[in-house]
Design a protein around this motif. Structure first.
Motif, PDB file in Angstrom:
ATOM      1  N   GLU A 101       0.834  -1.196   0.000  1.00 29.17           N
ATOM      2  CA  GLU A 101       0.000   0.000   0.000  1.00 29.17           C
ATOM      3  C   GLU A 101       0.881   1.264   0.000  1.00 29.17           C
ATOM      4  N   ILE A 102       1.927   1.233   0.798  1.00 33.94           N
ATOM      5  CA  ILE A 102       2.840   2.377   0.855  1.00 33.94           C
ATOM      6  C   ILE A 102       3.536   2.561  -0.487  1.00 33.94           C
ATOM      7  N   GLN A 103       3.949   1.447  -1.118  1.00 32.73           N
ATOM      8  CA  GLN A 103       4.566   1.534  -2.440  1.00 32.73           C
ATOM      9  C   GLN A 103       3.613   2.193  -3.433  1.00 32.73           C
ATOM     10  N   SER A 104       2.345   1.815  -3.360  1.00 32.90           N
ATOM     11  CA  SER A 104       1.344   2.369  -4.265  1.00 32.90           C
ATOM     12  C   SER A 104       1.192   3.878  -4.052  1.00 32.90           C
ATOM     13  N   ILE A 105       1.143   4.298  -2.803  1.00 33.51           N
ATOM     14  CA  ILE A 105       1.030   5.732  -2.511  1.00 33.51           C
ATOM     15  C   ILE A 105       2.248   6.474  -3.048  1.00 33.51           C
ATOM     16  N   LEU A 106       3.430   5.929  -2.776  1.00 30.18           N
ATOM     17  CA  LEU A 106       4.652   6.595  -3.215  1.00 30.18           C
ATOM     18  C   LEU A 106       4.762   6.636  -4.744  1.00 30.18           C
ATOM     19  N   GLU A 107       4.253   5.607  -5.420  1.00 27.85           N
ATOM     20  CA  GLU A 107       4.239   5.630  -6.895  1.00 27.85           C
ATOM     21  C   GLU A 107       3.355   6.765  -7.395  1.00 27.85           C
ATOM     22  N   HIS A 108       2.172   6.909  -6.775  1.00 27.84           N
ATOM     23  CA  HIS A 108       1.289   8.018  -7.158  1.00 27.84           C
ATOM     24  C   HIS A 108       1.960   9.358  -6.863  1.00 27.84           C
ATOM     25  N   TYR A 109       2.644   9.426  -5.756  1.00 30.85           N
ATOM     26  CA  TYR A 109       3.345  10.658  -5.377  1.00 30.85           C
ATOM     27  C   TYR A 109       4.434  10.989  -6.400  1.00 30.85           C
ATOM     28  N   ASP A 110       5.233   9.978  -6.739  1.00 35.56           N
ATOM     29  CA  ASP A 110       6.362  10.191  -7.660  1.00 35.56           C
ATOM     30  C   ASP A 110       5.905  10.512  -9.082  1.00 35.56           C
ATOM     31  N   GLN A 111       4.795   9.930  -9.516  1.00 31.27           N
ATOM     32  CA  GLN A 111       4.325  10.121 -10.885  1.00 31.27           C
ATOM     33  C   GLN A 111       3.438  11.345 -11.053  1.00 31.27           C
ATOM     34  N   GLY A 112       2.991  11.893  -9.930  1.00 34.71           N
ATOM     35  CA  GLY A 112       2.083  13.037  -9.986  1.00 34.71           C
ATOM     36  C   GLY A 112       2.824  14.347 -10.107  1.00 34.71           C
ATOM     37  N   PRO A 113       2.071  15.419  -9.962  1.00 34.33           N
ATOM     38  CA  PRO A 113       2.689  16.750 -10.053  1.00 34.33           C
ATOM     39  C   PRO A 113       3.678  16.978  -8.902  1.00 34.33           C
ATOM     40  N   SER A 114       4.531  17.962  -9.083  1.00 36.85           N
ATOM     41  CA  SER A 114       5.599  18.207  -8.112  1.00 36.85           C
ATOM     42  C   SER A 114       5.076  18.592  -6.735  1.00 36.85           C
ATOM     43  N   CYS A 115       3.826  19.020  -6.649  1.00 35.71           N
ATOM     44  CA  CYS A 115       3.255  19.379  -5.349  1.00 35.71           C
ATOM     45  C   CYS A 115       3.001  18.139  -4.491  1.00 35.71           C
ATOM     46  N   GLY A 116       3.031  16.973  -5.117  1.00 34.30           N
ATOM     47  CA  GLY A 116       2.775  15.735  -4.381  1.00 34.30           C
ATOM     48  C   GLY A 116       1.299  15.434  -4.218  1.00 34.30           C
ATOM     49  N   CYS A 117       0.450  16.297  -4.751  1.00 28.46           N
ATOM     50  CA  CYS A 117      -0.989  16.132  -4.552  1.00 28.46           C
ATOM     51  C   CYS A 117      -1.573  14.963  -5.344  1.00 28.46           C
ATOM     52  N   GLY A 118      -0.783  14.360  -6.215  1.00 30.15           N
ATOM     53  CA  GLY A 118      -1.261  13.201  -6.963  1.00 30.15           C
ATOM     54  C   GLY A 118      -1.513  11.991  -6.085  1.00 30.15           C
ATOM     55  N   ALA A 119      -0.913  11.971  -4.908  1.00 30.14           N
ATOM     56  CA  ALA A 119      -1.070  10.838  -3.991  1.00 30.14           C
ATOM     57  C   ALA A 119      -2.236  11.028  -3.033  1.00 30.14           C
ATOM     58  N   ARG A 120      -2.780  12.235  -2.968  1.00 29.28           N
ATOM     59  CA  ARG A 120      -3.826  12.531  -1.990  1.00 29.28           C
ATOM     60  C   ARG A 120      -5.037  11.610  -2.149  1.00 29.28           C
ATOM     61  N   GLY A 121      -5.482  11.391  -3.366  1.00 26.37           N
ATOM     62  CA  GLY A 121      -6.638  10.523  -3.609  1.00 26.37           C
ATOM     63  C   GLY A 121      -6.362   9.087  -3.193  1.00 26.37           C
ATOM     64  N   LYS A 122      -5.150   8.612  -3.485  1.00 29.41           N
ATOM     65  CA  LYS A 122      -4.772   7.244  -3.116  1.00 29.41           C
ATOM     66  C   LYS A 122      -4.736   7.104  -1.593  1.00 29.41           C
ATOM     67  N   VAL A 123      -4.189   8.093  -0.919  1.00 29.52           N
ATOM     68  CA  VAL A 123      -4.141   8.062   0.545  1.00 29.52           C
ATOM     69  C   VAL A 123      -5.557   8.029   1.109  1.00 29.52           C
ATOM     70  N   ASP A 124      -6.429   8.877   0.565  1.00 30.95           N
ATOM     71  CA  ASP A 124      -7.812   8.916   1.050  1.00 30.95           C
ATOM     72  C   ASP A 124      -8.509   7.580   0.827  1.00 30.95           C
ATOM     73  N   GLU A 125      -8.284   6.979  -0.332  1.00 31.42           N
ATOM     74  CA  GLU A 125      -8.870   5.659  -0.641  1.00 31.42           C
ATOM     75  C   GLU A 125      -8.415   4.613   0.373  1.00 31.42           C
TER      76      GLU A 125
END
Length: 157
Positions: free
Chosen positions: A68-92
């Motif tokens: 699960e942590i790997q998945s969040i970090l992948e979303h974080y790394d692939q998203g915009p530089s603000c890191g907000c790409g992982a927010r939805g995954k974290v909420d899920e």
């Protein structure tokens, strides 16, 4: 910063940090040293590595799995530089964890009720033996200690 310093700062062990590195959760740079023996072995932890380790530690405290942590970090790394790409995954994942906790609470409540009922049954069995110290007729099984009272019996028998 040495791995032991990072471990101390974050409240982790060096072994845990190495494990997280092996799992790909962090990728500290390797420093070249003058010695042929330790060439490329010394980790150099950047602020980004410390932030990721702190996130991993907090996520593990919330019982997130490594996957699960790997998945969040992948979303974080692939998203915009603000890191907000992982927010939805974290909420899920938080929503899923909350559901799991509620299911566990429900199961524990049911278990508590069963244990209370069984303790009452054991008290009733003990009371019968107090009133009739001789061995009861028929076969008495140890399993009787963990069975609820049958419908025909009252808890005060």
């Amino acid at each position: 910063m040495k791995i032991s310093d990072v471990a101390k700062q974050l409240g982790l062990t060096p072994k845990t940090i190495r494990f997280y590195e092996d799992q790909g959760l962090i990728t500290p740079k390797r420093a070249d040293s003058g010695s042929w023996f330790s060439k490329g072995k010394n980790r150099v932890f950047r602020q980004e590595d410390l932030s990721r380790l702190d996130f991993v530690k907090k996520a593990r405290e919330l019982d997130f799995s490594i996957k699960e942590i790997q998945s969040i970090l992948e979303h974080y790394d692939q998203g915009p530089s603000c890191g907000c790409g992982a927010r939805g995954k974290v909420d899920e994942l938080l929503k899923r964890k909350l559901k799991e906790v509620r299911e566990l609470q429900h199961g524990l409540k049911n278990l508590e009720e069963r244990l209370i009922e069984i303790r009452s049954n054991n008290a009733a069995i003990a009371s019968r033996f107090d009133n009739a110290p001789n061995e009861p007729h028929g076969e008495f099984l140890i399993a009787d200690y963990i069975l609820p009272l049958s419908d025909g019996e009252s808890k005060n028998d």
